[in-house]
Enzyme design. Structure first.
Site, short mmCIF file in Angstrom:
data_model
loop_
_atom_site.label_atom_id
_atom_site.label_comp_id
_atom_site.label_asym_id
_atom_site.label_seq_id
_atom_site.Cartn_x
_atom_site.Cartn_y
_atom_site.Cartn_z
N SER A 240 0.85 -1.18 0.00
CA SER A 240 0.00 0.00 0.00
C SER A 240 0.89 1.23 0.00
O SER A 240 2.09 1.14 0.14
CB SER A 240 -0.89 0.01 1.24
OG SER A 240 -0.08 0.24 2.38
N LYS A 241 0.24 2.35 -0.14
CA LYS A 241 1.00 3.60 -0.18
C LYS A 241 1.81 3.78 1.11
O LYS A 241 2.85 4.41 1.11
CB LYS A 241 0.06 4.78 -0.35
CG LYS A 241 -0.32 4.99 -1.80
CD LYS A 241 -1.48 5.95 -1.91
CE LYS A 241 -2.56 5.34 -2.78
NZ LYS A 241 -3.82 6.01 -2.73
N ARG A 242 1.29 3.23 2.17
CA ARG A 242 1.98 3.35 3.45
C ARG A 242 3.37 2.72 3.41
O ARG A 242 4.27 3.13 4.11
CB ARG A 242 1.14 2.70 4.54
CG ARG A 242 0.76 3.65 5.65
CD ARG A 242 -0.40 3.10 6.45
NE ARG A 242 -1.65 3.25 5.73
CZ ARG A 242 -2.50 2.27 5.48
NH1 ARG A 242 -2.24 1.06 5.92
NH2 ARG A 242 -3.60 2.48 4.83
N HIS A 243 3.54 1.70 2.58
CA HIS A 243 4.84 1.03 2.49
C HIS A 243 5.80 1.77 1.58
O HIS A 243 6.87 1.28 1.28
CB HIS A 243 4.68 -0.37 1.91
CG HIS A 243 3.94 -1.30 2.79
ND1 HIS A 243 2.60 -1.46 2.73
CD2 HIS A 243 4.36 -2.11 3.78
CE1 HIS A 243 2.22 -2.35 3.63
NE2 HIS A 243 3.28 -2.75 4.27
N GLY A 244 5.37 2.90 1.11
CA GLY A 244 6.21 3.58 0.15
C GLY A 244 6.04 2.94 -1.21
O GLY A 244 6.86 3.09 -2.10
#
Length: 469
Positions: A240-244
Site C-alpha cells: 500500500s502507499k503506506r509502504h512507500g
RNA sequence: GACCCCAUCGUCUAGAGGCCUAGGACACCACCCUUUCAAGGUGGCGACACGGGUUCGAAUCCCGUUGGGGUCGCCA
C-alpha cells in the site's frame, strides 16, 4: 494458435509495482511465444477513472520499455457492444432482469452470514415473470448461472482449482442504468480481442470462476488463466502507499534504471535456477509460467538497489552523465561550472562504481559540477587544521612545478612529497585526505589523483589555494 | 463468517522421493585489498511452520493443525 496477452489496468491511480510486474509477465510471455501483447484501459468506472491516471500508466509502461501491439483499447468505447452481449443472453434465456432493491440485497447477505453461508444473491428474480416487476424500478441484468455442480479452472500457475456453484451467485451484467459491469466487459473484450492467456494478479482468481460461467453462457471458448500472487510489502501485508509503494515514476525519480526495475520485478515471484541478473532478451527466451511461484513475494528495496547498482555499472558513461547533468541543473540554483559536463563524463567510469541510484550518482558528482569557491561540508572541514593547511600550501607550491598532469604521475609526485619533502615523513593518507577535502569538499570521493586529473591543473591549483588563503 | 490460495535462511529464490550434513542472491558480520568511499576477493551467521501418515528413504507425496494472503459490490 498464436499467443495473445493483455494488460488491463483501471485508470484510477498510478502504475504501481504489482501492475508493472503483471504487465511485464504478460509482455514476456507473449514475446517468448512469438505472440502479441495488448493494452486495454478499463475505464468503465466513469466516476473514478481519470485522464491523468491513463497518462501515468502509459508513461510508466513506456519508461519500462513494455510496449504494446496496436492501439490501447478504451473499454468505455465498447459499452454498446457489451450491452449487446447482455441482450443476447436475455434473449437466449441465460440472463434475466432482477428488481431486488439494495436493501433486499443487504438483508440477504446479512442473513447468509448469520447462518454461516456464503453471502450470495438468492436468485429470487430468476424465474419470475416480467409482469411481476414492481413499477418504477429499473432492473439490473443478471446471469442465470448454474446452481448445481462445480466450476473448475485449470490455472497455469495455481493448478486445478474448483469451487461449488452454490458459492457463486447470479452476477450482475448490466447495471440499472444500463452500463456494463466489469465482469461482462472483461469477458466480451477478452473474447473480441482474441486473448488466449489471461495473466493477472491472483486477487482475480475468484472472478475467474464467474467469468468462466459467462464464457460458457455466451458459447465462447474461454482463454487460459494464470493468476500470479500479489506483491506484499516488507511486513508481509498487502502493498500500500503506506509502504512507500508509490507509482513506478517515483522509482524513476529516485534514480532507479528501468532495466533494473524490470530485472528486479522479474525475479520477484519467478526464478530461473541461480540466475539473478537477466536482461530483457535473456528473460524473453527463458520466461515461462511454470517458473512463477505460488506464494506472495515481499518487495525488498535493498535488493532492488543492489540490482540497480549492477545496471548502473553496466550502463554506458554518456547515458549516465546526461542523466546526472540533467538532475544537477535542476537541483543546483547557480549555473554549473563551464567544464561541468565534460568532467562528469570523464569521472563517470569510477563514479558509477560507487552509487546505487542515479540520485546518489548525482550527489557524488556534485563537486565536479560546482564552480569555485567550493563549499566544504562541516565534517570535512574538521580535517582542515593549521597543520594540514600548511601541508597543502607546501604541496601546492610543489605542484606548480609539476607539468605532467595525469593520475599516475600526480600520485607518484604526491607520494614523494609526503614521504621525502616534508620535515618529517608523512603517510600518504595524511596528505591525501586534506587534499580530498580541498578538491571535493568531502571526506569521500573517487580516487583523488583521478579527481586531480579530471579537474585539470588550473582548477586543482585554484581549489587548493582557496583553502589556505 | 463463508469460499479459495499459499507456506525452504530476515528477504528473493534453487529444490519436482535418494545427488541435501538443503544451493545461490540481497542484507548483515569479519578479514584481505586500499589515499577516503565503493567495487572486488575470502570466510561467517542463517531456513525446510508444526503434528501425523505413505515409503527402505520425504524439503519434496497425503491428511490435519497453525500461520499468512485473497475474494465475497449495480468497484475494477
Amino acid at each position: 494458435m498464436s499467443v495473445v496477452t493483455r494488460f488491463a489496468p483501471s485508470p484510477t491511480g498510478f502504475l504501481h509495482i504489482g501492475g508493472a510486474r503483471t504487465a511485464l509477465f504478460n509482455w514476456l510471455f507473449a514475446h517468448h511465444h512469438g505472440g502479441r501483447f495488448l493494452l486495454r484501459i478499463e475505464d468503465t468506472d466513469l466516476a473514478r477513472s481519470t485522464e491523468e491516471a491513463v497518462d501515468a500508466i502509459i508513461n510508466g509502461l513506456k519508461w519500462l520499455d513494455i510496449t504494446w501491439d496496436g492501439d490501447a483499447v478504451s473499454q468505455r468505447s465498447r459499452m454498446e457492444r457489451h450491452a449487446q452481449a447482455a441482450r443476447r443472453l436475455i434473449d437466449e434465456g441465460n440472463a434475466y432482469h432482477c428488481y431486488a432493491s439494495p436493501e433486499e440485497l443487504a438483508e440477504m447477505r446479512e442473513a447468509a452470514r448469520r447462518e454461516g453461508r456464503s453471502p450470495v444473491y438468492d436468485g429470487r428474480w430468476r424465474d419470475r415473470s416480467p409482469s411481476e416487476a414492481p413499477a418504477g424500478v429499473r432492473p439490473v441484468v443478471r446471469l442465470k448461472a448454474p446452481r448445481e455442480g462445480d466450476t473448475r479452472i485449470d490455472d497455469l500457475v495455481q493448478g486445478e482449482v474448483t469451487v461449488a456453484n452454490r458459492q457463486l451467485d447470479d452476477m450482475v451484467l448490466l447495471r440499472a442504468d444500463g452500463t456494463p459491469t466489469y465482469m461482462l466487459a472483461v469477458v466480451v473484450d477478452d473474447h473480441d480481442m482474441d486473448i488466449t492467456h489471461v495473466i493477472r494478479g491472483d486477487d482475480h482468481l475468484n472472478n475467474a470462476f464467474r467469468q468462466l460461467q459467462l464464457y460458457r453462457a455466451l458459447g465462447w471458448e474461454p482463454p487460459l488463466f494464470a493468476h500470479i500472487p500479489l506483491i506484499h510489502g516488507a511486513d508481509g501485508a498487502r502493498l500500500s502507499k503506506r509502504h512507500g509503494s508509490l507509482g513506478i515514476e517515483a522509482y524513476r525519480d529516485q534514480g532507479i534504471l528501468p532495466e533494473a526495475m524490470c530485472n528486479y520485478l522479474l525475479r520477484l515471484g519467478w526464478g530461473h535456477g541461480d540466475d539473478e541478473i537477466i536482461d530483457r532478451e535473456q528473460a524473453t527466451s527463458w520466461f515461462d509460467l511454470d517458473g512463477v511461484g505460488r506464494a506472495p513475494a515481499r518487495f525488498d528495496v535493498s535488493k532492488l538497489l543492489n540490482v540497480n547498482a549492477h545496471y548502473l555499472r553496466a550502463c554506458d558513461d554518456k547515458t549516465l552523465a546526461d542523466l546526472v547533468s540533467d538532475r544537477l541543473r535542476r537541483s543546483i540554483p547557480a549555473p554549473l561550472a563551464p567544464d561541468a559536463d565534460a568532467r562528469i563524463l570523464k569521472g563517470m567510469a569510477s563514479l558509477k562504481l560507487r552509487a546505487k541510484t542515479v540520485a546518489e550518482l548525482s550527489e557524488m558528482a556534485h563537486f565536479y559540477a560546482l564552480d569555485r569557491p567550493l563549499p566544504i561540508s562541516p565534517e570535512a572541514a574538521t580535517l582542515l587544521t593549521d597543520d594540514t593547511k600548511g601541508l597543502l600550501r607546501d604541496l601546492t607550491q610543489d605542484l606548480r612545478n609539476h607539468t605532467q598532469w595525469d593520475g599516475p604521475s600526480l600520485e607518484s609526485e604526491v607520494r614523494e612529497f609526503a614521504g621525502t619533502r616534508q620535515p618529517k615523513a608523512r603517510k600518504l593518507g595524511e596528505v591525501a585526505q586534506p587534499l580530498r577535502v580541498a578538491l571535493t569538499g568531502s571526506k569521500v570521493s573517487p580516487p583523488i589523483f583521478e579527481v586531480m586529473e579530471i579537474l585539470g591543473r588550473e582548477e586543482t591549483l585554484a581549489r587548493l589555494t582557496d583553502v589556505f588563503e
